[in-house]
Design a protein around this motif. Structure first.
Motif, mmCIF file in Angstrom:
data_model
loop_
_atom_site.group_PDB
_atom_site.id
_atom_site.type_symbol
_atom_site.label_atom_id
_atom_site.label_comp_id
_atom_site.label_asym_id
_atom_site.label_seq_id
_atom_site.Cartn_x
_atom_site.Cartn_y
_atom_site.Cartn_z
ATOM 1 N N ASN A 222 48.860 35.831 107.611
ATOM 2 C CA ASN A 222 49.509 36.354 106.237
ATOM 3 C C ASN A 222 50.386 37.641 106.386
ATOM 4 O O ASN A 222 50.183 38.395 107.445
ATOM 5 C CB ASN A 222 48.285 37.229 105.283
ATOM 6 C CG ASN A 222 47.478 35.961 104.429
ATOM 7 O OD1 ASN A 222 48.260 35.075 103.906
ATOM 8 N ND2 ASN A 222 46.504 36.216 104.125
ATOM 9 N N THR A 223 51.331 37.607 105.612
ATOM 10 C CA THR A 223 52.318 38.890 105.834
ATOM 11 C C THR A 223 52.349 39.650 104.401
ATOM 12 O O THR A 223 51.522 39.270 103.625
ATOM 13 C CB THR A 223 53.942 38.443 105.951
ATOM 14 O OG1 THR A 223 54.273 37.595 105.057
ATOM 15 C CG2 THR A 223 53.661 37.532 107.179
ATOM 16 N N GLY A 224 53.249 40.645 104.248
ATOM 17 C CA GLY A 224 53.319 41.215 103.097
ATOM 18 C C GLY A 224 54.449 40.547 102.105
ATOM 19 O O GLY A 224 54.284 40.656 101.131
ATOM 20 N N GLY A 225 54.710 39.337 102.571
ATOM 21 C CA GLY A 225 55.479 38.532 101.807
ATOM 22 C C GLY A 225 56.787 37.941 102.220
ATOM 23 O O GLY A 225 57.674 38.919 102.582
ATOM 24 N N MET A 226 56.872 36.612 102.535
ATOM 25 C CA MET A 226 58.281 36.224 103.295
ATOM 26 C C MET A 226 59.365 35.882 102.234
ATOM 27 O O MET A 226 60.428 35.336 102.563
ATOM 28 C CB MET A 226 57.883 35.106 103.940
ATOM 29 C CG MET A 226 56.824 35.317 105.127
ATOM 30 S SD MET A 226 57.662 36.344 106.469
ATOM 31 C CE MET A 226 58.730 35.228 107.051
ATOM 32 N N GLY A 227 58.921 35.740 100.913
ATOM 33 C CA GLY A 227 60.110 35.054 99.796
ATOM 34 C C GLY A 227 59.446 35.090 98.560
ATOM 35 O O GLY A 227 57.983 35.037 98.378
ATOM 36 N N ALA A 228 60.007 34.648 97.673
ATOM 37 C CA ALA A 228 59.330 34.505 96.218
ATOM 38 C C ALA A 228 60.436 33.677 95.392
ATOM 39 O O ALA A 228 61.736 33.812 95.542
ATOM 40 C CB ALA A 228 58.707 35.896 95.600
ATOM 41 N N TYR A 229 60.074 33.288 94.454
ATOM 42 C CA TYR A 229 60.968 32.835 93.175
ATOM 43 C C TYR A 229 60.326 32.899 91.966
ATOM 44 O O TYR A 229 58.962 33.007 91.638
ATOM 45 C CB TYR A 229 60.982 31.017 93.324
ATOM 46 C CG TYR A 229 59.711 30.386 93.482
ATOM 47 C CD1 TYR A 229 59.355 29.965 92.214
ATOM 48 C CD2 TYR A 229 58.853 30.015 94.673
ATOM 49 C CE1 TYR A 229 58.211 28.996 92.105
ATOM 50 C CE2 TYR A 229 57.758 29.021 94.408
ATOM 51 C CZ TYR A 229 57.505 28.630 93.431
ATOM 52 O OH TYR A 229 56.080 27.897 93.193
ATOM 53 N N SER A 230 61.032 32.943 90.877
ATOM 54 C CA SER A 230 60.589 33.376 89.506
ATOM 55 C C SER A 230 61.768 32.621 88.744
ATOM 56 O O SER A 230 62.844 32.402 88.861
ATOM 57 C CB SER A 230 60.924 34.662 89.484
ATOM 58 O OG SER A 230 60.580 34.895 87.968
ATOM 59 N N PRO A 231 60.999 31.959 87.625
ATOM 60 C CA PRO A 231 59.588 32.216 87.040
ATOM 61 C C PRO A 231 58.706 31.046 87.747
ATOM 62 O O PRO A 231 59.192 30.121 88.658
ATOM 63 C CB PRO A 231 59.755 31.644 85.744
ATOM 64 C CG PRO A 231 60.781 30.718 85.596
ATOM 65 C CD PRO A 231 61.770 31.304 86.611
ATOM 66 N N SER A 232 57.374 31.106 87.746
ATOM 67 C CA SER A 232 56.434 30.283 88.255
ATOM 68 C C SER A 232 56.484 28.834 87.314
ATOM 69 O O SER A 232 56.983 28.959 86.361
ATOM 70 C CB SER A 232 55.102 30.840 88.011
ATOM 71 O OG SER A 232 54.152 29.859 88.207
ATOM 72 N N ARG A 233 56.408 27.840 88.181
ATOM 73 C CA ARG A 233 56.616 26.469 87.235
ATOM 74 C C ARG A 233 55.404 26.249 86.495
ATOM 75 O O ARG A 233 55.299 25.411 85.639
ATOM 76 C CB ARG A 233 56.591 25.274 88.403
ATOM 77 C CG ARG A 233 55.550 24.943 89.303
ATOM 78 C CD ARG A 233 55.691 23.741 90.119
ATOM 79 N NE ARG A 233 54.526 23.762 90.782
ATOM 80 C CZ ARG A 233 54.191 22.629 91.557
ATOM 81 N NH1 ARG A 233 54.993 21.555 91.632
ATOM 82 N NH2 ARG A 233 53.082 22.265 92.172
ATOM 83 N N LEU A 234 54.370 26.964 86.650
ATOM 84 C CA LEU A 234 52.928 26.747 86.139
ATOM 85 C C LEU A 234 52.732 27.424 84.628
ATOM 86 O O LEU A 234 51.944 26.809 84.012
ATOM 87 C CB LEU A 234 51.863 27.450 86.815
ATOM 88 C CG LEU A 234 51.697 26.824 88.627
ATOM 89 C CD1 LEU A 234 50.496 27.500 89.223
ATOM 90 C CD2 LEU A 234 51.548 25.156 88.457
#
Length: 421
Positions: A222-234
């Motif tokens: 686990n890290t502090g975060g390697m990337g993200a996307y928005s919005p969630s598909r859910l």
């Protein structure tokens, strides 16, 4: 108006850039900031644990609003510390900040108020925790109780994994550990849901999906975060109503019973299991790198939003968003999240060419003699917006390739669940 932003990461650079756009803001100070914030604000070297020095500087320099980026000053009570001043400070008080400061505090609220979450046990020593392993099923989740910068969570496939996790937590890998949390492993899909609150009004503040694991395919530490996307598909309307009515509002009500009105960002880490939301954890600030992913989509003046929260006028603000897909990739120092070297020159930043929907946010960087050097594990965040996630990812990767920093690495598969290869 003069604004102070507390923190030094990519989140704070993104906050700084958004606040800078407001016509009402004529000066920004960052405590301590990074190489990126130094281009649009004045960086001030003050220890973030020294609330007195932050207060003295803020009063002397006529700062009207302080925005707290990271969790530790909030958990340590910086909002309460400023209550005897005329300076507005954006973030939850010490009681509310325990939602992040203690996972056990949050679990007890869930238990009392029937908030859906994973079944759990709390243990005060390693022997009791290890004995419990004989009575449970795998996989399971072991969590350090306090702040761990996103790293104090172990998903354990077997007893050996769990024994190691318990030992590392109680040996102090994430600081002094008085308690440990062992949870059932929920099978579903993760989602990050954000709200902003002025103590009376709650408004959704977009969704995102973070990628915590260091390796592609969501593997590794686990890290502090390697990337993200928005919005969630859910997210859809029925699910959002469940999140608000079953999780967010009962939590806010529980805090009110304790004498605390929640003001600030609240970030719910959720597991969606068969269209039902379960709370994994709370963060009492914007996520990092979710903040960098979300803020470029915001049309409304961020300063006006935050100022309205401080004045309990959020109901009068209409939040507007760009209808685009945003994706962020984090460029890290080689060796992260374990050992890595600092103060390595990043010599090609000035040559990067950004389109209107491209951004890069400094995180672990510092300036020495007007040159940019690495100063942390997560170094730069590359964000691109477009009509689809694949284009956004391709654009972000191209920026990283153009930077050509040979001492960094990144995940090429951010957003893999929403991108058809």
């Amino acid at each position: 108006m003069k604004v102070g932003i507390i923190g030094s990461g990519g989140r704070e650079h993104a906050l700084c850039l958004s606040i800078k756009k407001s016509p009402r803001v004529n000066k920004i100070y960052c405590f301590p900031g990074n190489a990126g914030t130094s281009d649009i604000a004045e960086n001030i070297e003050i220890d973030l644990s020294d609330f007195n020095k932050i207060k003295e500087f803020s009063i002397k320099n006529e700062i009207s609003l302080l925005i707290v980026g990271p969790e530790k000053p909030l958990v340590d009570g910086i909002v309460d510390f400023f209550k005897d001043t005329e300076i507005s400070i954006f973030g939850p008080d010490k009681i509310s900040s325990q939602l992040e400061g203690s996972k056990i505090f949050t679990k007890k609220i869930c238990e009392k108020h029937n908030i859906p979450t994973a079944k759990f046990g709390i243990f005060e020593n390693a022997n009791d925790a290890i004995s419990f392993l004989d009575k449970t099923q795998f996989p399971l989740v072991v969590k350090a109780d306090g702040l761990a910068s996103g790293k104090g969570v172990y998903i354990c496939e077997n007893k050996d994994d769990a024994n190691l996790a318990i030992k590392e937590v109680f040996d102090g890998k994430f600081g002094l550990a008085k308690n440990i949390l062992i949870e059932e492993f929920l099978v579903g899909e993760e989602m990050s849901y954000f709200i902003i609150s002025d103590g009376k009004e709650i408004k959704g503040f977009e969704t995102a999906q973070d990628h915590k694991r260091v390796l592609e395919g969501d593997k590794g530490a686990n890290t502090g975060g390697m990337g993200a996307y928005s919005p969630s598909r859910l997210l859809n309307q029925p699910l959002e109503e469940k999140i608000l009515n079953k999780i967010i509002k009962p939590t806010i009500n529980a805090l009110e019973e304790m004498g605390s009105n929640y003001k600030g960002f609240l970030y719910a880490g959720l597991m969606i299991v068969k269209d039902e939301p379960y709370l994994i954890e709370y963060n009492v600030r914007m996520g990092d790198p979710e903040c960098q992913t979300i803020l470029p989509k915001l049309k409304t003046d961020l300063f006006e939003i935050i100022n309205a929260c401080c004045n309990e006028n959020l109901k009068d603000i209409n939040l507007e968003w760009h209808e685009k897909k945003s994706l962020c990739i984090v460029l890290c120092s080689k060796g992260y999240p374990d050992k890595y070297n600092n103060q390595i020159l990043i010599d090609n930043i000035g040559n990067l060419k950004l389109d209107e929907d491209d951004y890069f946010f400094h995180a672990g960087t510092k300036k020495i003699n007007d040159q940019v050097y690495s100063n942390g594990g997560r170094v730069i965040n590359f964000v691109s917006l477009s009509s689809n996630f694949k284009n956004s990812r391709d654009k972000a990767i191209n920026l990283i390739k153009n930077l050509n920093w040979k001492d960094g690495f990144y995940r090429k598969d951010i957003g893999h669940k929403v991108i058809d290869e």
